[in-house]
Design a protein around this motif. Structure first.
Motif, mmCIF file in Angstrom:
data_model
loop_
_atom_site.group_PDB
_atom_site.id
_atom_site.type_symbol
_atom_site.label_atom_id
_atom_site.label_comp_id
_atom_site.label_asym_id
_atom_site.label_seq_id
_atom_site.Cartn_x
_atom_site.Cartn_y
_atom_site.Cartn_z
ATOM 1 N N GLN A 183 96.719 22.107 14.807
ATOM 2 C CA GLN A 183 95.287 22.391 14.627
ATOM 3 C C GLN A 183 94.786 21.790 13.319
ATOM 4 O O GLN A 183 93.738 21.141 13.282
ATOM 5 N N ARG A 184 95.537 22.022 12.241
ATOM 6 C CA ARG A 184 95.124 21.505 10.932
ATOM 7 C C ARG A 184 95.128 19.979 10.906
ATOM 8 O O ARG A 184 94.309 19.361 10.222
ATOM 9 N N ARG A 185 96.046 19.384 11.671
ATOM 10 C CA ARG A 185 96.119 17.924 11.717
ATOM 11 C C ARG A 185 95.042 17.306 12.610
ATOM 12 O O ARG A 185 94.841 16.098 12.613
ATOM 13 N N GLY A 186 94.399 18.140 13.406
ATOM 14 C CA GLY A 186 93.388 17.629 14.325
ATOM 15 C C GLY A 186 93.976 16.925 15.531
ATOM 16 O O GLY A 186 93.303 16.108 16.172
ATOM 17 N N GLN A 188 95.282 16.292 19.345
ATOM 18 C CA GLN A 188 94.727 16.673 20.643
ATOM 19 C C GLN A 188 95.654 16.247 21.777
ATOM 20 O O GLN A 188 96.363 15.233 21.664
ATOM 21 N N SER A 223 92.213 24.955 21.460
ATOM 22 C CA SER A 223 91.625 24.132 20.408
ATOM 23 C C SER A 223 92.337 22.792 20.251
ATOM 24 O O SER A 223 91.825 21.892 19.583
#
Length: 290
Positions: A183-186, A188, A223
């Motif tokens: 999540q923190r790294r973005g 997907q 997310s």
């Protein structure tokens, strides 16, 4: 019920008395199964002469007895593409849940039909049945499990299937912490697969209880989905959990965000001698409807 009926190297031959008689390639194993609460009609020669028999201990755990010397491990195939290493473990398991074949076929079809590159995140990934299937279908896969032994077993399954050159990343880590870092790294993913345990403890004593933690964990995973996700698959072997519960969880998380189609139900295996099906767990699927 979703039935894994495409096997040739595996079958449930017969059931009864709390046990199942299975064929893994050319090796016959006799193992306990809590779903089998009906009596054994007849303990035939095939039952008595099984190559391996797992006995539960009244104090917990159990042990194998073997009627002949078996190879330490052997290989079975699912279809023409997927190959898996089988090994009887101290906990009655063999390193593979054959009923998952119904999910492997489904996800391979979804990945191949997408017509675009697909990135798959496989959480609580065990020995990598779903990882092998997704990689064989052409997906890029991130395989996450906290047990080093299971990660190594999954790598061997990838090699057995001739997929070692495919883009598969193996991560030995606490699944929850890995998701938080992604999540923190973005990062997907286009598809997420998970097989969460009923109960567990993290490396620092954190307690996981499926009924308390699955919903917030699923929210965290949503997310990580790309703007155009393909599917989310939840498997569960938690006793007493209804497939409808998984359906509701998916409706309130990924379905609320992306719409799409949600299905759920039991998964099972055909019983050769009885023309019946053995229930083996439940699933919940969200798919985009591409």
């Amino acid at each position: 019920m979703y039935i894994a009926d495409k096997w040739t190297d595996y079958e449930v031959i017969d059931t009864g008395g709390g046990e199942k008689l299975e064929r893994w390639g050319d090796i016959i194993l006799r193992r306990p199964d809590p779903q089998i609460i009906w009596p054994l009609q007849e303990e035939t020669k095939r039952w008595r002469e099984a190559d391996g028999h797992y006995f539960r201990s009244s104090s917990g755990g159990g042990h194998w007895t073997f009627s002949k010397t078996l190879p330490e491990r052997w290989t079975i195939s699912y279809g023409n593409e997927l190959r898996f290493q089988i090994k009887p473990t101290n906990f009655k398991h063999t390193g593979l849940f054959p009923e998952q074949g119904v999910n492997w076929s489904w996800m391979m079809n979804a990945i191949r039909s997408a017509g675009r590159p697909i990135r798959v995140l496989n959480l609580f990934a065990y020995t990598g049945g779903a990882t092998v299937a997704a990689a064989a279908a052409g997906a890029e896969v991130c395989h996450v499990d906290a047990a080093k032994g299971m990660i190594q077993w999954a790598k061997e399954n990838i090699q057995l299937s001739g997929l070692e050159q495919k883009p598969v990343r193996f991560i030995t880590d606490d699944v929850f912490k890995f998701v938080q870092r992604e999540q923190r790294r973005g990062k997907q993913y286009d598809a997420i697969i998970m097989d969460p345990p009923s109960y567990g403890r993290g490396p620092n004593g954190e307690t996981w209880k499926l009924e308390h933690n699955l919903y917030p964990f699923l929210e965290s995973c949503v997310s990580l989905l790309s703007p155009n996700p393909l599917f989310v698959l939840i498997n569960s072997y938690t006793t007493g959990l209804s497939p409808t519960v998984l359906s509701h969880l998916l409706h309130r998380t990924v379905g609320r965000t992306y719409g799409g189609k949600i299905t759920s139900g039991e998964i099972g295996l055909p019983i050769t001698d009885a023309n019946l099906h053995l229930p083996c767990g439940i699933l919940g699927r969200w798919e985009s409807g591409e």
